[in-house]
Design a protein around this motif. Structure first.
Motif, mmCIF file in Angstrom:
data_model
loop_
_atom_site.group_PDB
_atom_site.id
_atom_site.type_symbol
_atom_site.label_atom_id
_atom_site.label_comp_id
_atom_site.label_asym_id
_atom_site.label_seq_id
_atom_site.Cartn_x
_atom_site.Cartn_y
_atom_site.Cartn_z
ATOM 1 N N VAL A 262 0.826 -1.212 0.000
ATOM 2 C CA VAL A 262 0.000 0.000 0.000
ATOM 3 C C VAL A 262 0.860 1.262 0.000
ATOM 4 O O VAL A 262 0.354 2.353 0.234
ATOM 5 N N SER A 263 2.135 1.101 -0.295
ATOM 6 C CA SER A 263 3.063 2.230 -0.170
ATOM 7 C C SER A 263 2.760 3.368 -1.129
ATOM 8 O O SER A 263 3.152 4.517 -0.878
ATOM 9 N N ARG A 264 2.066 3.095 -2.232
ATOM 10 C CA ARG A 264 1.794 4.139 -3.215
ATOM 11 C C ARG A 264 0.298 4.425 -3.388
ATOM 12 O O ARG A 264 -0.082 5.147 -4.320
ATOM 13 N N LEU A 265 -0.516 3.897 -2.502
ATOM 14 C CA LEU A 265 -1.951 4.169 -2.599
ATOM 15 C C LEU A 265 -2.255 5.596 -2.135
ATOM 16 O O LEU A 265 -1.523 6.174 -1.325
ATOM 17 N N PRO A 266 -3.349 6.178 -2.628
ATOM 18 C CA PRO A 266 -3.685 7.555 -2.240
ATOM 19 C C PRO A 266 -4.079 7.669 -0.778
ATOM 20 O O PRO A 266 -4.556 6.707 -0.161
ATOM 21 N N VAL A 267 -3.886 8.860 -0.234
ATOM 22 C CA VAL A 267 -4.269 9.141 1.149
ATOM 23 C C VAL A 267 -5.778 9.374 1.201
ATOM 24 O O VAL A 267 -6.356 10.017 0.320
ATOM 25 N N HIS A 268 -6.410 8.838 2.210
ATOM 26 C CA HIS A 268 -7.850 9.022 2.376
ATOM 27 C C HIS A 268 -8.160 10.482 2.684
ATOM 28 O O HIS A 268 -7.418 11.136 3.426
ATOM 29 N N PRO A 269 -9.244 11.030 2.139
ATOM 30 C CA PRO A 269 -9.538 12.449 2.364
ATOM 31 C C PRO A 269 -9.793 12.819 3.822
ATOM 32 O O PRO A 269 -9.619 13.980 4.195
ATOM 33 N N ARG A 270 -10.188 11.876 4.657
ATOM 34 C CA ARG A 270 -10.398 12.188 6.079
ATOM 35 C C ARG A 270 -9.246 11.676 6.934
ATOM 36 O O ARG A 270 -9.406 11.483 8.149
ATOM 37 N N SER A 271 -8.117 11.457 6.335
ATOM 38 C CA SER A 271 -6.976 10.893 7.049
ATOM 39 C C SER A 271 -6.598 11.712 8.275
ATOM 40 O O SER A 271 -6.441 11.174 9.371
ATOM 41 N N ALA A 272 -6.439 13.005 8.118
ATOM 42 C CA ALA A 272 -5.966 13.851 9.226
ATOM 43 C C ALA A 272 -6.897 13.761 10.427
ATOM 44 O O ALA A 272 -6.441 13.651 11.582
ATOM 45 N N ALA A 273 -8.207 13.780 10.186
ATOM 46 C CA ALA A 273 -9.168 13.720 11.285
ATOM 47 C C ALA A 273 -9.111 12.370 11.992
ATOM 48 O O ALA A 273 -9.158 12.295 13.229
ATOM 49 N N MET A 274 -8.990 11.295 11.216
ATOM 50 C CA MET A 274 -8.956 9.969 11.830
ATOM 51 C C MET A 274 -7.676 9.745 12.623
ATOM 52 O O MET A 274 -7.705 9.159 13.711
ATOM 53 N N ILE A 275 -6.542 10.203 12.088
ATOM 54 C CA ILE A 275 -5.283 10.060 12.828
ATOM 55 C C ILE A 275 -5.346 10.840 14.131
ATOM 56 O O ILE A 275 -4.909 10.362 15.191
ATOM 57 N N ALA A 276 -5.914 12.051 14.090
ATOM 58 C CA ALA A 276 -6.049 12.851 15.309
ATOM 59 C C ALA A 276 -6.953 12.158 16.316
ATOM 60 O O ALA A 276 -6.701 12.195 17.528
ATOM 61 N N ALA A 277 -8.021 11.498 15.824
ATOM 62 C CA ALA A 277 -8.933 10.802 16.725
ATOM 63 C C ALA A 277 -8.271 9.597 17.377
ATOM 64 O O ALA A 277 -8.531 9.287 18.546
ATOM 65 N N ILE A 278 -7.409 8.916 16.640
ATOM 66 C CA ILE A 278 -6.677 7.780 17.219
ATOM 67 C C ILE A 278 -5.665 8.282 18.255
ATOM 68 O O ILE A 278 -5.505 7.693 19.321
ATOM 69 N N GLY A 279 -4.991 9.385 17.921
ATOM 70 C CA GLY A 279 -4.000 9.973 18.823
ATOM 71 C C GLY A 279 -2.764 10.398 18.076
ATOM 72 O O GLY A 279 -1.830 9.598 17.922
ATOM 73 N N GLY A 280 -2.743 11.640 17.606
ATOM 74 C CA GLY A 280 -1.610 12.116 16.826
ATOM 75 C C GLY A 280 -0.327 12.220 17.613
ATOM 76 O O GLY A 280 0.772 12.061 17.062
ATOM 77 N N SER A 281 -0.439 12.473 18.920
ATOM 78 C CA SER A 281 0.764 12.599 19.746
ATOM 79 C C SER A 281 1.108 11.304 20.475
ATOM 80 O O SER A 281 2.167 11.210 21.111
ATOM 81 N N ALA A 282 0.228 10.314 20.405
ATOM 82 C CA ALA A 282 0.501 9.030 21.050
ATOM 83 C C ALA A 282 1.606 8.297 20.292
ATOM 84 O O ALA A 282 1.769 8.475 19.086
ATOM 85 N N THR A 283 2.361 7.489 20.991
ATOM 86 C CA THR A 283 3.498 6.801 20.376
ATOM 87 C C THR A 283 3.195 5.332 20.118
ATOM 88 O O THR A 283 2.347 4.713 20.773
ATOM 89 N N VAL A 284 3.899 4.774 19.154
ATOM 90 C CA VAL A 284 3.758 3.363 18.812
ATOM 91 C C VAL A 284 4.317 2.491 19.935
ATOM 92 O O VAL A 284 5.328 2.827 20.562
ATOM 93 N N HIS A 285 3.654 1.396 20.190
ATOM 94 C CA HIS A 285 4.126 0.461 21.216
ATOM 95 C C HIS A 285 4.097 -0.958 20.653
ATOM 96 O O HIS A 285 3.065 -1.414 20.145
ATOM 97 N N ALA A 286 5.211 -1.641 20.702
ATOM 98 C CA ALA A 286 5.267 -3.052 20.320
ATOM 99 C C ALA A 286 4.668 -3.863 21.464
ATOM 100 O O ALA A 286 5.298 -4.006 22.522
ATOM 101 N N ASP A 287 3.475 -4.390 21.257
ATOM 102 C CA ASP A 287 2.778 -5.116 22.315
ATOM 103 C C ASP A 287 3.181 -6.591 22.296
ATOM 104 O O ASP A 287 2.346 -7.496 22.324
ATOM 105 N N PHE A 288 4.482 -6.811 22.238
ATOM 106 C CA PHE A 288 5.053 -8.158 22.212
ATOM 107 C C PHE A 288 6.526 -8.028 22.571
ATOM 108 O O PHE A 288 7.093 -6.933 22.538
ATOM 109 N N GLY A 289 7.136 -9.137 22.924
ATOM 110 C CA GLY A 289 8.550 -9.088 23.270
ATOM 111 C C GLY A 289 9.017 -10.379 23.918
ATOM 112 O O GLY A 289 8.342 -11.414 23.852
ATOM 113 N N SER A 290 10.182 -10.304 24.551
ATOM 114 C CA SER A 290 10.739 -11.462 25.244
ATOM 115 C C SER A 290 10.484 -11.326 26.742
ATOM 116 O O SER A 290 10.102 -10.259 27.227
ATOM 117 N N GLY A 291 10.721 -12.423 27.455
ATOM 118 C CA GLY A 291 10.515 -12.382 28.894
ATOM 119 C C GLY A 291 9.037 -12.430 29.257
ATOM 120 O O GLY A 291 8.200 -12.870 28.470
#
Length: 355
Positions: free
Chosen positions: A84-113
């Protein structure tokens, strides 16, 4: 995370979808019914077949029987594998990203231990050919695939035997090339009981019926979206990744088949949209394990699969994960992502095949 209360809301939303949209796939028509009626107004928005960590049955059944065809997790033309690296951006992308959390950081919910006494992530139990099938009862039987399932008594449970979270159980029969997935799974007599469950033919592009959940709120396969160590060790992940978000709106976006919300705010994403890490984000300084995961986010993206913490990316536990390297993914923020329009990929409703 899928809670029982969310499941109740999902059933209501699913009924509304059936009434308003006739079970149509949201991506099939840009003129779908409006969200307030429960209509599906879709935001238009693996592969290497490595051995996952067979947690509860380490070393057992990790390979298909001699002469069996390799078991890829869905065909090469499946939407999970789409570039999907070259697919067009959705017209409501900015609003949806903000609703998810634009300042929130990615977290790998998996690991060792271990975390709180249990492996970190969603474990996968690989079973051998001929694994004995046992009865499974479901709280949401009308949306679940009936048993019996080949779930061994020592199958690995997300969160451990005494876990109180989603308690997913993922069983991979690589000889039959099928995945058996349970939500809120508990041992019960000679078998299991669960909130919901689904069986996926990994050689087929067929989606679940419109309106039905799976072990995931979106009605999708969990196995298909997990980050697995062997993929990263091989240097390449060739599928989209499963991600959770705090809130969604009613309806679903292809390839999802199920809604778990009654919210109608158009800024919210539905279940199912594809999120892509922007090409402008420099990944060169990330440690190798984190970089390979992030490269998959740029090429194949993330699929919104369930409710939970913002930008939590799912994977299978493995003692070989470098937790410090995975934590480097926390340098990525929601604002580094965009929602892409995948409607041009869809061949037909009810299928995960792509053009």
């Amino acid at each position: 995370m899928v809670r029982p209360s969310a499941r109740r809301a999902a059933v209501v939303a699913g009924v509304l979808v059936l009434l308003a949209a006739g079970c149509s796939d949201p991506a099939a028509s840009p003129a779908a019914a409006p969200a307030p009626t429960g209509g599906v107004t879709a935001a238009p928005v693996p592969p290497v077949a490595p051995s996952p960590v067979p947690a509860a049955r380490a070393g057992l059944g990790g390979r298909p029987s001699p002469g069996a065809a390799p078991c890829r997790v869905f065909p090469a033309d499946n939407v999970w594998h789409a570039d999907v690296s070259r697919l067009p951006v959705h017209p409501r992308s900015a609003a949806m990203i903000a609703a998810i959390g634009g300042s929130a950081t990615v977290h790998a919910d998996f690991g060792s231990g271990r975390w709180e006494g249990a492996p970190i992530g969603i474990p996968v139990t690989v079973v051998p050919a001929g694994q004995r099938r046992v009865p499974v009862t479901f709280g949401y039987a009308d949306e679940s695939d009936p048993g019996p399932y080949p779930v061994p008594p020592d199958a690995a449970v997300e969160g451990g035997p005494n876990g109180t979270g989603d308690r997913h159980v993922i069983v991979w029969d690589r000889t039959a090339c099928r995945a058996y997935e349970l939500f809120d799974a508990h041992r019960s007599g000679a078998g299991w009981r669960a909130g919901s469950g689904a069986v996926f033919d990994l050689r087929s592009n067929r989606l679940r019926p419109a309106g039905r959940t799976s072990a995931d709120a979106a009605g999708l396969s969990i196995l298909a979206g997990l980050v697995r160590y062997d993929e990263v060790a091989a240097g390449h992940i060739d599928h989209a990744l499963r991600v959770t978000v705090p809130r969604t709106r009613t309806g679903w976006t292809w390839p999802a088949t199920h809604s778990a919300s009654a919210a109608t705010d158009p800024a919210l994403p539905q279940l199912g949209p594809r999120l892509r890490l922007k090409r402008s984000v420099d990944l060169s300084r990330l440690p190798r394990q984190a970089r390979i995961v992030a490269e998959a986010m740029q090429r194949h993206g993330l699929i919104v699969a369930d409710h939970g913490s913002a930008w939590f990316v799912s994977g299978a536990p493995d003692p070989r994960w470098d937790n410090d390297a995975l934590h480097a993914l926390g340098g990525l923020r929601g604002s580094d992502f965009e929602v892409v329009d995948v409607t041009g990929l869809m061949v037909r409703a009810g299928s995960g095949a792509t053009r």
